[in-house]
Structure formats: C-alpha cells, structure tokens
Design a protein around this motif. Sequence first.
Motif, PDB file in Angstrom:
ATOM      1  N   ILE A 150     -14.093  26.197 -42.422  1.00 39.65           N
ATOM      2  CA  ILE A 150     -13.751  24.880 -41.883  1.00 39.65           C
ATOM      3  C   ILE A 150     -14.921  23.911 -42.057  1.00 39.65           C
ATOM      4  O   ILE A 150     -14.731  22.760 -42.447  1.00 39.65           O
ATOM      5  CB  ILE A 150     -13.338  24.986 -40.398  1.00 39.65           C
ATOM      6  CG1 ILE A 150     -12.022  25.755 -40.276  1.00 39.65           C
ATOM      7  CG2 ILE A 150     -13.216  23.611 -39.759  1.00 39.65           C
ATOM      8  CD1 ILE A 150     -11.636  26.080 -38.846  1.00 39.65           C
ATOM      9  N   MET A 171      -7.627  23.676 -44.120  1.00 44.44           N
ATOM     10  CA  MET A 171      -8.329  23.814 -42.842  1.00 44.44           C
ATOM     11  C   MET A 171      -7.463  24.515 -41.806  1.00 44.44           C
ATOM     12  O   MET A 171      -7.975  25.303 -41.008  1.00 44.44           O
ATOM     13  CB  MET A 171      -8.775  22.456 -42.324  1.00 44.44           C
ATOM     14  CG  MET A 171      -9.989  21.906 -43.006  1.00 44.44           C
ATOM     15  SD  MET A 171     -10.485  20.405 -42.183  1.00 44.44           S
ATOM     16  CE  MET A 171     -12.225  20.451 -42.471  1.00 44.44           C
ATOM     17  N   ASP A 172      -6.170  24.203 -41.805  1.00 47.01           N
ATOM     18  CA  ASP A 172      -5.265  24.873 -40.873  1.00 47.01           C
ATOM     19  C   ASP A 172      -5.243  26.380 -41.120  1.00 47.01           C
ATOM     20  O   ASP A 172      -5.254  27.163 -40.175  1.00 47.01           O
ATOM     21  CB  ASP A 172      -3.850  24.294 -40.989  1.00 47.01           C
ATOM     22  CG  ASP A 172      -3.749  22.889 -40.427  1.00 47.01           C
ATOM     23  OD1 ASP A 172      -4.608  22.515 -39.607  1.00 47.01           O
ATOM     24  OD2 ASP A 172      -2.814  22.170 -40.824  1.00 47.01           O
ATOM     25  N   ALA A 173      -5.216  26.758 -42.388  1.00 43.06           N
ATOM     26  CA  ALA A 173      -5.225  28.184 -42.721  1.00 43.06           C
ATOM     27  C   ALA A 173      -6.532  28.830 -42.277  1.00 43.06           C
ATOM     28  O   ALA A 173      -6.535  29.936 -41.730  1.00 43.06           O
ATOM     29  CB  ALA A 173      -5.016  28.377 -44.217  1.00 43.06           C
ATOM     30  N   GLN A 214     -14.928  20.558 -44.320  1.00 37.76           N
ATOM     31  CA  GLN A 214     -15.279  19.264 -43.725  1.00 37.76           C
ATOM     32  C   GLN A 214     -16.355  18.570 -44.561  1.00 37.76           C
ATOM     33  O   GLN A 214     -16.255  17.374 -44.845  1.00 37.76           O
ATOM     34  CB  GLN A 214     -15.754  19.456 -42.283  1.00 37.76           C
ATOM     35  CG  GLN A 214     -16.169  18.176 -41.603  1.00 37.76           C
ATOM     36  CD  GLN A 214     -15.023  17.216 -41.387  1.00 37.76           C
ATOM     37  OE1 GLN A 214     -13.887  17.634 -41.237  1.00 37.76           O
ATOM     38  NE2 GLN A 214     -15.311  15.938 -41.379  1.00 37.76           N
ATOM     39  N   ALA A 247      -8.426  27.797 -39.840  1.00 40.35           N
ATOM     40  CA  ALA A 247      -8.420  27.841 -38.382  1.00 40.35           C
ATOM     41  C   ALA A 247      -7.570  29.007 -37.884  1.00 40.35           C
ATOM     42  O   ALA A 247      -7.933  29.681 -36.916  1.00 40.35           O
ATOM     43  CB  ALA A 247      -7.904  26.521 -37.816  1.00 40.35           C
ATOM     44  N   THR A 248      -6.448  29.240 -38.556  1.00 39.00           N
ATOM     45  CA  THR A 248      -5.593  30.367 -38.192  1.00 39.00           C
ATOM     46  C   THR A 248      -6.337  31.682 -38.376  1.00 39.00           C
ATOM     47  O   THR A 248      -6.223  32.592 -37.558  1.00 39.00           O
ATOM     48  CB  THR A 248      -4.302  30.354 -39.038  1.00 39.00           C
ATOM     49  OG1 THR A 248      -3.644  29.103 -38.841  1.00 39.00           O
ATOM     50  CG2 THR A 248      -3.374  31.480 -38.647  1.00 39.00           C
ATOM     51  N   GLU A 249      -7.125  31.748 -39.451  1.00 39.44           N
ATOM     52  CA  GLU A 249      -7.930  32.952 -39.713  1.00 39.44           C
ATOM     53  C   GLU A 249      -9.121  33.050 -38.772  1.00 39.44           C
ATOM     54  O   GLU A 249      -9.716  34.109 -38.642  1.00 39.44           O
ATOM     55  CB  GLU A 249      -8.463  32.922 -41.150  1.00 39.44           C
ATOM     56  CG  GLU A 249      -7.420  32.965 -42.228  1.00 39.44           C
ATOM     57  CD  GLU A 249      -8.008  32.674 -43.609  1.00 39.44           C
ATOM     58  OE1 GLU A 249      -9.251  32.599 -43.737  1.00 39.44           O
ATOM     59  OE2 GLU A 249      -7.223  32.511 -44.548  1.00 39.44           O
TER      60      GLU A 249
END
Length: 141
Positions: free
Chosen positions: A14, A2-4, A18, A6-8
């Motif tokens: 995401i 998810m962090d990756a 979830q 979000a960075t993208e």
Amino acid sequence: MMDAAATEGNIRKIEWLQILGICLQGLRIAIPAAALLFIPAETVKATLNAMPEWLTTGMAIGGGMVVAVGYAMVINMMANREVWPFFIIGFVVAAISQLTLIALGALGFALALIYLNLSERGNSSNGGSKGDPLDDILNDY
C-alpha cells in the motif's frame, strides 16, 4: 490494487502504491510544465486563437462550474449552525462590493479571529471551552 493489498494486509505494498500514485501525479504536472518551457509563446497563442468559439465558451462555462463546485464543497464540509452567519456575511460582502479574493479572504480570516476571541472570552467564566460546538469540532481534528 490498493484494495487488494489492504485485503491481504500488505501495508508495504500500500505504501509503495501510494508513492507511485504521488509520483504519477507529479509527472502529470511536470510534463506539461516542461513542455511549456520549450514551446514558444507565439505557438501557444496561435493554438488558443485557432480554437473554435464553442470550445472556448464551453471552457469558460466549465471554469465557472469549478468555482460553484468549490463553494459547494466548502459549504458541505463546514455547514453547521455556528458558521452559517459567516457564510452569509461573506456572500453578502462579495455581492455588494468590488473586493478582490485576497481582501475577502482577509475579511474572513479577521471574522474567524473575532469569533475565536469572543468564544474564548465567553467561555472563560465556565472554566474552559466546554459547550462550544465549534471548538469541539476543531479539537476533533
């Protein structure tokens, strides 16, 4: 992952991650529950009775710790000077009586309603709920 995402800036990824997480949490509950439907009660009872005493004692201690951690989390989330009197009243009543958790919850709910009713009356002459920190906190949520 998810962090990756979000960075993208990939909101769709995401959302799907979830949904996947929610489904996996559902399976974590559903699989043992379904297994208990097919395992006879006698087998479960025999397994529990076969557990060593050190394990059952440890599980009992762990269960008590869950309660303590739960109280600590509630106090941490709600600790401010407006609600401390209610915590104190709740702990005193719990310690000096044989009330059930349902009775304590009902008592806490009644105290909350009394507090809200009194705070509304106290602020009615001011023309609103300004100046009530608890009301400001609740309105922020």
